[in-house]
Design a protein around this motif. Sequence first.
Motif, PDB file in Angstrom:
ATOM      1  N   ARG A  56       0.785  -1.278   0.006  1.00 45.86           N
ATOM      2  CA  ARG A  56       0.068  -0.082  -0.185  1.00 45.86           C
ATOM      3  C   ARG A  56       0.963   1.333  -0.010  1.00 45.86           C
ATOM      4  NH1 ARG A  56      -5.176   0.348   1.498  1.00 45.86           N
ATOM      5  NH2 ARG A  56      -5.358  -1.829   2.410  1.00 45.86           N
ATOM      6  N   ASN A  57       0.598   2.243  -0.939  1.00 41.99           N
ATOM      7  CA  ASN A  57       1.171   3.322  -0.986  1.00 41.99           C
ATOM      8  C   ASN A  57       1.009   4.193   0.404  1.00 41.99           C
ATOM      9  OD1 ASN A  57       1.813   5.908  -1.312  1.00 41.99           O
ATOM     10  ND2 ASN A  57       1.635   6.048  -3.390  1.00 41.99           N
TER      11      ASN A  57
ATOM     12  N   LYS B 166       1.439   7.242   1.111  1.00 42.58           N
ATOM     13  CA  LYS B 166       0.790   8.553   1.013  1.00 42.58           C
ATOM     14  C   LYS B 166      -0.662   8.466   0.418  1.00 42.58           C
ATOM     15  CE  LYS B 166       2.805  12.762  -0.582  1.00 42.58           C
ATOM     16  NZ  LYS B 166       4.026  13.424  -1.200  1.00 42.58           N
ATOM     17  N   THR B 167      -0.913   7.762  -0.249  1.00 42.75           N
ATOM     18  CA  THR B 167      -2.348   7.708  -1.066  1.00 42.75           C
ATOM     19  C   THR B 167      -3.244   6.620  -0.668  1.00 42.75           C
ATOM     20  OG1 THR B 167      -1.712   6.653  -2.949  1.00 42.75           O
ATOM     21  CG2 THR B 167      -0.988   8.757  -3.183  1.00 42.75           C
TER      22      THR B 167
ATOM     23  N   GLU C  66      -3.582   0.367  -3.203  1.00 37.12           N
ATOM     24  CA  GLU C  66      -3.011  -0.743  -3.192  1.00 37.12           C
ATOM     25  C   GLU C  66      -2.150  -1.001  -4.635  1.00 37.12           C
ATOM     26  OE1 GLU C  66      -5.658  -3.746  -2.612  1.00 37.12           O
ATOM     27  OE2 GLU C  66      -5.857  -3.448  -0.418  1.00 37.12           O
ATOM     28  N   VAL C  67      -0.883  -1.555  -4.316  1.00 35.45           N
ATOM     29  CA  VAL C  67      -0.012  -1.848  -5.505  1.00 35.45           C
ATOM     30  C   VAL C  67       0.719  -3.011  -5.050  1.00 35.45           C
ATOM     31  CG1 VAL C  67       2.316  -0.577  -6.437  1.00 35.45           C
ATOM     32  CG2 VAL C  67       0.536   0.845  -5.186  1.00 35.45           C
TER      33      VAL C  67
END
Length: 107
Positions: free
Chosen positions: A77-78, A80-81, A84-85
Motif C-alpha cells: 500500500r502506498n 501517502k495515497t 494498493e500496489v
Amino acid sequence: MADAGIARTAAMQASTLTRADLADVVHNRLGLSRAESASVVERVLYHMCHALAVGQNVKISGFGSFILRDKGERVGRNPKTGVEVPIAPRRVMTFRASQIMRDRIAK
C-alpha cells in the motif's frame, strides 16, 4: 579485528571496514605484497558474489551465513495515497551471524 592480531586505532573503529583495510590485514599478517593482498581480497569477494548470483548460500564458519530467499508476490500500500500496489516477486539476501559472532558483538 582483534582476532587477526591487529590493534585498530580509535579513528578506524568509528569508520567502516573497507576492502583496503582487509587487504592491509592480509598484507601485514601474511607478508604478501600490497597488490597480491588486494588481489586475494578481491578474489574472495568475487567468489562469494558469484556463488550468491547463481543461487548458492554462502556460509563462513565462525562468522555467519549469507542466505538467499525468494519472496512471493504480495500487495503493498502506498502510504501517502493508500492505493494498493502489487509488489513483484523477488530474491533477497539476508545475513545471519554465527553464534560465535553474536557472542563477540555482545561483549
